[in-house]
Scaffold this active site. Structure first.
Site, PDB file in Angstrom:
ATOM      1  N   ARG A 282       0.811  -1.222   0.000  1.00 27.00           N
ATOM      2  CA  ARG A 282       0.000   0.000   0.000  1.00 27.00           C
ATOM      3  C   ARG A 282       0.844   1.271   0.000  1.00 27.00           C
ATOM      4  O   ARG A 282       0.320   2.356  -0.266  1.00 27.00           O
ATOM      5  CB  ARG A 282      -0.953  -0.005   1.197  1.00 27.00           C
TER       6      ARG A 282
ATOM      7  N   ASN B 290      -5.863  -5.226  20.108  1.00 19.22           N
ATOM      8  CA  ASN B 290      -4.572  -5.901  20.126  1.00 19.22           C
ATOM      9  C   ASN B 290      -3.561  -5.119  19.281  1.00 19.22           C
ATOM     10  O   ASN B 290      -3.814  -4.820  18.109  1.00 19.22           O
ATOM     11  CB  ASN B 290      -4.736  -7.319  19.560  1.00 19.22           C
TER      12      ASN B 290
END
Length: 486
Positions: free
Chosen positions: A18, A175
């Site tokens: 990306r 997380n």
């Protein structure tokens, strides 16, 4: 007593598609340091017995970078990116048998600090956990794995967003993917995890599930700074993290006694050092190993790279790269100091001056419109406007030496190699090809001669010819009555 981990493993093998870049993602920079450089710097604060960086995509570039910036770090190559569990296993294969705490972190989380990692390790040891995960509470947890807690505060499960029900998706604690493991638990878990999942990869989170199945405790430490868990996946996130880190860096220096007129337009690398009572004006960039001493002023609109600025110096609208600016020296505006430039105390490099690999002595002045290359300029010397130090003959660079209190007239060319002795002068417009003795005047220019009638012959009918003709005739162009009384 601070716990020293047996190892820290930094995962930095991903391609980062990306980013849409030929540069490996972890080599993109934030505040003057690569993403992986920030990760290594935070890990080094733990003083682990071993520090391993797992590389894969762009491995040669990443390994070369680490060799230059962190030579004590070992690298492990993940030939195929088969998941986080596989990556950690690759690192452990190259390390000796470990006993103690193993920390796993990432090469694209640049705001993570050593203090946070210390807190993670200390809580892990204090609670006797098999695994401890760093978590954060965020306003929008979409896309993140949720932390599902036990009644006693332990972690019962980490549920990925796509697998979570509505009740689990309402949990704000996420997380970070950063863990402290007991080495034996990690080693055993990695030997038991499988690729039986949608991606066909070995997931490090599966080790936590196995630890829970074995009746071991999995804990969590919540950071109150969610930015420390933010990774970089594209250029938009890179810019956002760069902006946030710069905000923190500028705030740190302001609280240490530095004045910034406009912090939003002031950019400071994490490797820069500033002293009290420095003033930074808008549009300043301080990069690399730049140091600015007490009382100096920099800006506006100035970029300093690997440059030292002495106490009380003034630097205005300049670009400096590898320069040393002495105490009380003045630079600018529109000045370029190239590598190897040294301005000694109270020296001056003025407007539209370029200096390269040269020393300007105490109190010496290069006020304006001058190029100085490969030169030594003595104390109190004055270099007139438009002077050129002609140091390059097309093959080699040659030195010029200007002695103490030498005066070089404007529009002169000093053709190197040449040496001007103490107290000598150079007449304006001279091309100097040989040296001087103390106190001599060098005049190196053609004798002026005036050619009468040249304009009338060569420019007949021009405005210049008409003006000359009127002047020769004594006609000033007025009506002859100016100042008369009626």
């Amino acid at each position: 007593m601070t716990t020293r981990p047996a190892a820290v493993v930094v995962l930095a093998a991903g391609e980062g598609t990306r980013m849409k870049s030929s540069t490996p993602k972890v080599l993109h920079e934030v505040a003057g340091r690569s993403l992986v450089g920030h990760a290594v710097a935070a890990a080094q604060e733990l003083k682990p017995d071993h520090l391993s960086v797992v590389i894969g995509h762009g491995r040669d570039l990443v390994a070369a970078h680490l060799g230059e910036t962190a030579p004590a770090v070992t690298t492990a190559v993940q030939e195929q990116q088969l998941g986080t569990g596989h990556a950690v296993g690759v690192a452990l294969e190259q390390l000796p048998e470990l006993d103690g705490v193993v920390v796993v972190t990432y090469g694209d989380v640049p705001l993570l600090t050593g203090d946070t990692l210390h807190a993670l390790v200390e809580q892990h040891v204090a609670d006797g956990n098999a695994v401890t995960v760093l978590t954060a509470e965020v306003a929008d947890p979409t896309g993140y794995g949720r932390i599902v807690r036990e009644a006693d505060g332990g972690v019962r499960a980490i549920v990925e967003h796509k697998d979570a029900d509505a009740e689990t998706r309402a949990i704000k604690e996420i997380n970070s993917g950063i863990y402290a493991f007991d080495a034996a638990v990690l080693r055993d878990g990695l030997s038991r995890i499988t690729t039986e999942n949608a991606q066909g990869e070995l997931y490090l989170t599966d080790v936590l599930g196995l630890a829970r199945q074995d009746g071991r405790r999995v804990g969590a430490v919540v950071t109150d700074d969610p930015w420390q868990t933010e990774g970089v996946n594209d250029r938009v996130q890179l810019a956002a993290i760069n902006r946030e880190l710069n905000r923190r860096v500028t705030e740190k220096w302001m609280r240490s006694g530095v004045t910034m007129i406009d912090p939003a337009t002031t950019f400071i690398d994490v490797t820069v050092v500033l002293e009290r009572d420095v003033v930074l004006r808008p549009g300043v960039q301080l990069r690399g190993t730049t140091e600015v001493a007490a009382g100096a002023e920099v800006g506006p609109d100035s970029t300093l790279v690997d440059t030292v600025v002495g106490p009380g110096a003034s630097v205005v609208r300049v670009h400096c790269d590898g320069a040393h600016i002495g105490a009380g020296a003045t630079v600018g505006p529109f000045t370029y100091l190239r590598p190897g430039t040294v301005l000694e105390a109270n020296a001056k490099a003025g407007a539209y001056v370029e200096i390269k690999k040269s020393t300007v002595g105490p109190g010496a002045k290069v006020p304006h419109l001058t190029y100085v290359g490969d030169a030594t300029i003595g104390e109190g010397a004055n270099i007139g406007a438009g002077t050129i130090f002609a140091n390059y003959d097309g093959v080699e660079k040659h030195p010029t030496t200007v002695g103490k209190h030498v005066f070089v007239g404007s529009d002169s060319v000093l053709v190197a190699p040449v040496e001007l002795a103490d107290g000598s002068y150079v007449a304006a417009g001279s091309t100097v090809v040989s040296g001087t003795e103390p106190g001599e005047l060098a005049v190196a220019r053609g004798r002026q001669r005036n050619i009468a009638g040249w304009v009338a012959r060569k420019r007949p009918g021009s405005k210049s010819a008409a003006a000359a003709e009127q002047a020769a005739a004594g006609d000033t162009g007025d009506d002859g009555n100016e100042g008369e009384q009626p």
